[in-house]
Design a protein around this motif. Structure first.
Motif, PDB file in Angstrom:
ATOM      1  N   GLN A   1       0.825  -1.203   0.000  1.00  0.00           N
ATOM      2  CA  GLN A   1       0.000   0.000   0.000  1.00  0.00           C
ATOM      3  C   GLN A   1       0.863   1.258   0.000  1.00  0.00           C
ATOM      4  O   GLN A   1       0.537   2.231  -0.669  1.00  0.00           O
ATOM      5  CB  GLN A   1      -0.947  -0.004   1.200  1.00  0.00           C
ATOM      6  N   LEU A   2       1.988   1.240   0.721  1.00  0.00           N
ATOM      7  CA  LEU A   2       2.903   2.385   0.705  1.00  0.00           C
ATOM      8  C   LEU A   2       3.463   2.609  -0.695  1.00  0.00           C
ATOM      9  O   LEU A   2       3.580   3.751  -1.155  1.00  0.00           O
ATOM     10  CB  LEU A   2       4.036   2.182   1.705  1.00  0.00           C
ATOM     11  N   GLU A   3       3.825   1.533  -1.394  1.00  0.00           N
ATOM     12  CA  GLU A   3       4.330   1.661  -2.763  1.00  0.00           C
ATOM     13  C   GLU A   3       3.269   2.246  -3.696  1.00  0.00           C
ATOM     14  O   GLU A   3       3.556   3.127  -4.510  1.00  0.00           O
ATOM     15  CB  GLU A   3       4.812   0.310  -3.298  1.00  0.00           C
ATOM     16  N   LEU A   4       2.039   1.757  -3.584  1.00  0.00           N
ATOM     17  CA  LEU A   4       0.949   2.284  -4.408  1.00  0.00           C
ATOM     18  C   LEU A   4       0.680   3.757  -4.080  1.00  0.00           C
ATOM     19  O   LEU A   4       0.430   4.561  -4.975  1.00  0.00           O
ATOM     20  CB  LEU A   4      -0.326   1.463  -4.200  1.00  0.00           C
ATOM     21  N   ASN A   5       0.759   4.081  -2.812  1.00  0.00           N
ATOM     22  CA  ASN A   5       0.547   5.449  -2.375  1.00  0.00           C
ATOM     23  C   ASN A   5       1.618   6.372  -2.955  1.00  0.00           C
ATOM     24  O   ASN A   5       1.310   7.454  -3.449  1.00  0.00           O
ATOM     25  CB  ASN A   5       0.562   5.481  -0.843  1.00  0.00           C
ATOM     26  N   MET A   6       2.881   5.935  -2.933  1.00  0.00           N
ATOM     27  CA  MET A   6       3.965   6.754  -3.484  1.00  0.00           C
ATOM     28  C   MET A   6       3.815   6.926  -4.989  1.00  0.00           C
ATOM     29  O   MET A   6       4.056   8.003  -5.531  1.00  0.00           O
ATOM     30  CB  MET A   6       5.328   6.134  -3.144  1.00  0.00           C
ATOM     31  N   LYS A   7       3.386   5.877  -5.683  1.00  0.00           N
ATOM     32  CA  LYS A   7       3.194   5.964  -7.123  1.00  0.00           C
ATOM     33  C   LYS A   7       2.058   6.939  -7.452  1.00  0.00           C
ATOM     34  O   LYS A   7       2.179   7.761  -8.359  1.00  0.00           O
ATOM     35  CB  LYS A   7       2.902   4.602  -7.732  1.00  0.00           C
ATOM     36  N   THR A   8       0.984   6.869  -6.696  1.00  0.00           N
ATOM     37  CA  THR A   8      -0.131   7.785  -6.897  1.00  0.00           C
ATOM     38  C   THR A   8       0.313   9.226  -6.662  1.00  0.00           C
ATOM     39  O   THR A   8      -0.029  10.129  -7.425  1.00  0.00           O
ATOM     40  CB  THR A   8      -1.303   7.438  -5.959  1.00  0.00           C
ATOM     41  N   HIS A   9       1.113   9.432  -5.616  1.00  0.00           N
ATOM     42  CA  HIS A   9       1.624  10.770  -5.311  1.00  0.00           C
ATOM     43  C   HIS A   9       2.473  11.289  -6.464  1.00  0.00           C
ATOM     44  O   HIS A   9       2.309  12.430  -6.904  1.00  0.00           O
ATOM     45  CB  HIS A   9       2.431  10.726  -4.007  1.00  0.00           C
ATOM     46  N   LEU A  10       3.362  10.446  -6.972  1.00  0.00           N
ATOM     47  CA  LEU A  10       4.208  10.841  -8.101  1.00  0.00           C
ATOM     48  C   LEU A  10       3.361  11.159  -9.331  1.00  0.00           C
ATOM     49  O   LEU A  10       3.593  12.161 -10.015  1.00  0.00           O
ATOM     50  CB  LEU A  10       5.222   9.751  -8.426  1.00  0.00           C
ATOM     51  N   ASP A  11       2.381  10.317  -9.616  1.00  0.00           N
ATOM     52  CA  ASP A  11       1.508  10.551 -10.771  1.00  0.00           C
ATOM     53  C   ASP A  11       0.764  11.887 -10.653  1.00  0.00           C
ATOM     54  O   ASP A  11       0.612  12.612 -11.633  1.00  0.00           O
ATOM     55  CB  ASP A  11       0.499   9.415 -10.944  1.00  0.00           C
TER      56      ASP A  11
ATOM     57  N   ALA B   1      -1.694  12.420   3.560  1.00  0.00           N
ATOM     58  CA  ALA B   1      -2.248  12.039   4.861  1.00  0.00           C
ATOM     59  C   ALA B   1      -2.334  10.519   4.983  1.00  0.00           C
ATOM     60  O   ALA B   1      -2.007   9.944   6.026  1.00  0.00           O
ATOM     61  CB  ALA B   1      -3.627  12.665   5.050  1.00  0.00           C
ATOM     62  N   GLN B   2      -2.739   9.866   3.896  1.00  0.00           N
ATOM     63  CA  GLN B   2      -2.815   8.403   3.901  1.00  0.00           C
ATOM     64  C   GLN B   2      -1.416   7.810   4.064  1.00  0.00           C
ATOM     65  O   GLN B   2      -1.230   6.839   4.799  1.00  0.00           O
ATOM     66  CB  GLN B   2      -3.465   7.895   2.626  1.00  0.00           C
ATOM     67  N   PHE B   3      -0.423   8.397   3.398  1.00  0.00           N
ATOM     68  CA  PHE B   3       0.951   7.924   3.516  1.00  0.00           C
ATOM     69  C   PHE B   3       1.424   7.999   4.970  1.00  0.00           C
ATOM     70  O   PHE B   3       2.015   7.054   5.496  1.00  0.00           O
ATOM     71  CB  PHE B   3       1.882   8.741   2.614  1.00  0.00           C
TER      72      PHE B   3
END
Length: 133
Positions: A12-22, A81-83
């Motif tokens: 979930q942290l990896e997906l969160n970081m990817k979403t943030h980058l996108d 916030a989710q991160f």
């Protein structure tokens, strides 16, 4: 159970970081488009002697979705916030976080497969493969 929770948190942290980058890339793209229009119109006005930049930008560029993007900032704040919450959960390995993870990973987003080495590879909906811990 803690190993599974740790793996889910990591994913979930990896997906969160990817979403943030996108989202950051999308915001940069929108700003770049706006700057591009402004520069083209400035050059046009300089070459023709007309004064069209402000009126054109106001009527035809500023009103378009690629130019106005307040929802990107709102989503960035939400993802950040989710991160922070996921990071807190991962550090404490709080079992109460498992319900948050289950809710925050969209159903069908990940397809899990085991390879010969026993490690898991996770495939996102974009087709990218990420090595899981």
């Amino acid at each position: 159970k803690k190993i599974e929770l740790k793996r889910l948190l990591h994913t979930q942290l990896e997906l969160n970081m990817k979403t943030h980058l996108d989202l950051i890339l999308l915001e940069s793209y929108a700003v770049l488009n706006h700057i591009g229009f402004r520069k083209i119109l400035k050059k046009h006005d300089k070459l023709t002697g007309y004064i069209t930049q402000d009126k054109y930008m106001r009527k035809l560029v500023d009103s378009k979705p690629f130019s106005s993007h307040p929802w990107i900032g709102e989503n960035l704040k939400m993802v950040e916030a989710q991160f922070d919450e996921l990071k807190r959960c991962k550090e404490s390995l709080d079992t109460n976080c498992s319900s948050m993870i289950a809710v925050s990973i969209p159903k069908g987003l990940l397809a899990q497969a085991d390879d010969d080495s026993g490690s898991s590879k996770l495939k996102s909906h974009h087709g990218t493969v990420t090595e899981a811990p």
